[in-house]
Design an enzyme around this catalytic site. Structure first.
Site, PDB file in Angstrom:
ATOM      1  N   SER A 145      39.601  66.106  38.942  1.00 38.96           N
ATOM      2  CA  SER A 145      39.905  67.689  39.270  1.00 38.96           C
ATOM      3  C   SER A 145      40.468  67.746  40.835  1.00 38.96           C
ATOM      4  O   SER A 145      40.530  66.695  41.397  1.00 38.96           O
ATOM      5  CB  SER A 145      38.060  68.097  39.411  1.00 38.96           C
ATOM      6  OG  SER A 145      38.179  69.186  40.391  1.00 38.96           O
ATOM      7  N   TYR A 158      29.386  68.228  41.440  1.00 39.41           N
ATOM      8  CA  TYR A 158      30.597  68.121  40.678  1.00 39.41           C
ATOM      9  C   TYR A 158      31.919  67.626  41.638  1.00 39.41           C
ATOM     10  O   TYR A 158      32.409  66.561  41.317  1.00 39.41           O
ATOM     11  CB  TYR A 158      31.256  69.705  40.266  1.00 39.41           C
ATOM     12  CG  TYR A 158      32.287  69.750  39.399  1.00 39.41           C
ATOM     13  CD1 TYR A 158      32.149  69.609  38.039  1.00 39.41           C
ATOM     14  CD2 TYR A 158      33.766  70.072  40.073  1.00 39.41           C
ATOM     15  CE1 TYR A 158      33.189  69.582  37.277  1.00 39.41           C
ATOM     16  CE2 TYR A 158      34.561  70.056  39.081  1.00 39.41           C
ATOM     17  CZ  TYR A 158      34.569  69.937  37.627  1.00 39.41           C
ATOM     18  OH  TYR A 158      35.475  69.994  37.138  1.00 39.41           O
TER      19      TYR A 158
HETATM   20  P1  NDP Z   1      34.432  73.000  28.389  1.00 39.70           P
HETATM   21  O1  NDP Z   1      33.201  73.586  29.043  1.00 39.70           O
HETATM   22  O2  NDP Z   1      35.411  74.269  27.847  1.00 39.70           O
HETATM   23  O3  NDP Z   1      34.366  71.786  27.573  1.00 39.70           O
HETATM   24  C1  NDP Z   1      33.517  70.862  27.770  1.00 39.70           C
HETATM   25  C2  NDP Z   1      33.621  69.864  26.567  1.00 39.70           C
HETATM   26  O4  NDP Z   1      32.602  68.762  26.947  1.00 39.70           O
HETATM   27  C3  NDP Z   1      33.205  70.379  25.274  1.00 39.70           C
HETATM   28  O5  NDP Z   1      33.643  69.805  24.288  1.00 39.70           O
HETATM   29  C4  NDP Z   1      31.445  69.867  25.444  1.00 39.70           C
HETATM   30  O6  NDP Z   1      31.182  69.699  24.011  1.00 39.70           O
HETATM   31  C5  NDP Z   1      31.711  68.609  26.224  1.00 39.70           C
HETATM   32  N1  NDP Z   1      30.377  67.985  26.644  1.00 39.70           N
HETATM   33  C6  NDP Z   1      29.909  68.311  27.703  1.00 39.70           C
HETATM   34  N2  NDP Z   1      28.620  67.646  27.809  1.00 39.70           N
HETATM   35  C7  NDP Z   1      28.925  66.752  26.831  1.00 39.70           C
HETATM   36  C8  NDP Z   1      28.002  65.761  26.618  1.00 39.70           C
HETATM   37  N3  NDP Z   1      26.662  65.284  27.311  1.00 39.70           N
HETATM   38  N4  NDP Z   1      28.265  64.836  25.522  1.00 39.70           N
HETATM   39  C9  NDP Z   1      29.508  65.065  24.628  1.00 39.70           C
HETATM   40  N5  NDP Z   1      30.220  65.992  25.204  1.00 39.70           N
HETATM   41  C10 NDP Z   1      29.808  66.781  26.029  1.00 39.70           C
HETATM   42  O7  NDP Z   1      35.224  72.431  29.684  1.00 39.70           O
HETATM   43  P2  NDP Z   1      36.718  72.182  30.319  1.00 39.70           P
HETATM   44  O8  NDP Z   1      37.399  72.004  28.913  1.00 39.70           O
HETATM   45  O9  NDP Z   1      37.004  73.257  31.124  1.00 39.70           O
HETATM   46  O10 NDP Z   1      36.502  70.962  31.073  1.00 39.70           O
HETATM   47  C11 NDP Z   1      37.068  69.591  30.495  1.00 39.70           C
HETATM   48  C12 NDP Z   1      37.099  68.385  31.780  1.00 39.70           C
HETATM   49  O11 NDP Z   1      37.983  68.820  32.735  1.00 39.70           O
HETATM   50  C13 NDP Z   1      35.442  68.450  32.469  1.00 39.70           C
HETATM   51  O12 NDP Z   1      35.671  66.907  32.792  1.00 39.70           O
HETATM   52  C14 NDP Z   1      36.135  69.217  33.551  1.00 39.70           C
HETATM   53  O13 NDP Z   1      35.400  69.079  34.589  1.00 39.70           O
HETATM   54  C15 NDP Z   1      37.395  69.136  33.696  1.00 39.70           C
HETATM   55  N6  NDP Z   1      38.112  70.056  34.429  1.00 39.70           N
HETATM   56  C16 NDP Z   1      38.173  71.277  34.130  1.00 39.70           C
HETATM   57  C17 NDP Z   1      38.907  72.201  34.888  1.00 39.70           C
HETATM   58  C18 NDP Z   1      39.210  73.615  34.449  1.00 39.70           C
HETATM   59  O14 NDP Z   1      39.649  74.516  35.319  1.00 39.70           O
HETATM   60  N7  NDP Z   1      38.793  74.041  33.439  1.00 39.70           N
HETATM   61  C19 NDP Z   1      39.544  71.983  36.259  1.00 39.70           C
HETATM   62  C20 NDP Z   1      39.447  70.267  36.357  1.00 39.70           C
HETATM   63  C21 NDP Z   1      38.932  69.678  35.782  1.00 39.70           C
HETATM   64  P3  NDP Z   1      29.763  70.447  23.277  1.00 39.70           P
HETATM   65  O15 NDP Z   1      30.690  71.679  23.116  1.00 39.70           O
HETATM   66  O16 NDP Z   1      29.541  69.629  22.047  1.00 39.70           O
HETATM   67  O17 NDP Z   1      28.855  70.770  24.540  1.00 39.70           O
END
Ligand code: NDP
Length: 254
Positions: A145, A158
């Protein structure tokens, strides 16, 4: 551009039921990889599966909680039993929990650290054990990030986790590069997903992002695909331990 092709490789993307992980998985599929989709919610995973199958990709599902060591170990044993070898791992699953550090419960601290950092170690360990044993290398892409490099108030755990992702990427490189495994990270800027929807819906925050980002826009999940394919392909075979920020230029300016 054969070097960017992922044909014949299998990619596990954690948290690929939606958001950035889903777009990254779709992009790796477009580049020719077979996909292993992961999430903790089976219904969301099934929907993602249908969409990928409709695009003609080879898709396997692995529903497991990335924070649960026993579940991670079991999931890899099941992949082994199904004859599925993970050549590319994208550690993407993550959560956000906003609030001041002085009000934060230790339980919430642990949840964020475990989901965003410990998970990358657990899933990475299982993937790397197999990549090393097979002896044909592999790729690990950890999702960091902007907070891998800079802090922002109300995102303490985070920020600590994503800073950890940057150094875990280097720690993995120190031990796995000699086995032909390239470990790198992507640091997305502000991207439009469910995670950031409350921020994008807030006119003040939306204005701040657009004003602070030289590109004057939020990122889209598709914006990450180029970096993800590069770091998953032979084109990056001598790129080790790096973090590529895909942020519209935000980190480059004050
Ligand atoms: P979302 O909340 O849209 O998606 C998160 C995903 O992670 C979902 O598919 C969710 O699955 C899965 N997930 C969460 N917890 C678990 C778990 N314990 N086990 C398995 N799967 C899990 O988040 P983003 O797409 O925005 O973020 C994805 C990554 O990118 C993260 O690491 C985030 O920190 C990083 N990021 C995002 C940014 C942004 O601006 N959006 C910026 C910088 C980094 P389920 O639906 O089954 O819970």
């Amino acid at each position: 551009m054969e070097m960017f092709s992922l044909a014949g490789r299998t990619a596990l993307v954690t948290g690929s039921s939606r958001g950035l992980g889903n777009s990254i998985a779709e992009g790796l599929g477009r580049a020719g990889a077979a996909l292993v989709l992961n999430g903790s919610d089976q219904a969301r995973l099934d929907a993602a599966n249908e969409a990928m199958l409709a695009r003609g990709y080879t898709v396997h599902l692995a529903a497991f909680d990335v924070t649960d060591e026993a579940a991670v170990v079991r999931a890899f044993a099941e992949l082994d039993a199904r004859g599925i070898a993970v050549d590319i791992l994208v550690n993407n699953a993550g959560i956000q929990l906003r609030g001041p550090l002085v009000d934060l419960a230790a339980e919430d601290w642990r949840k964020v650290i475990e989901t965003n950092l410990t998970s990358a170690f657990l899933v990475g360990r299982e993937a790397a054990r197999r990549m090393i044993a097979r002896g044909r290398g592999g790729k690990v892409v950890n999702i960091g990030s902007l907070t891998s490099a800079v802090a922002r108030a109300t995102t303490g755990p985070y920020t600590a986790a994503k800073g950890g992702i940057k150094m875990l990427t280097q720690a993995m490189t120190a031990e796995w590069a000699e086995h032909g495994i390239q470990v790198n990270a992507i640091g997305p800027g502000y991207m439009l997903t469910d995670m950031t929807k409350p921020l994008a819906d807030d006119p003040k925050f939306d204005g701040w992002v657009k004003g602070r980002t030289p590109s004057r826009r939020w990122g889209t999940p598709e914006d990450l695909v180029g970096a993800a394919v590069f770091l998953s392909s032979s084109a990056s075979d001598y790129v080790n331990g790096q973090i590529i920020y895909v942020d519209g230029g935000m980190l480059a300016v004050l």
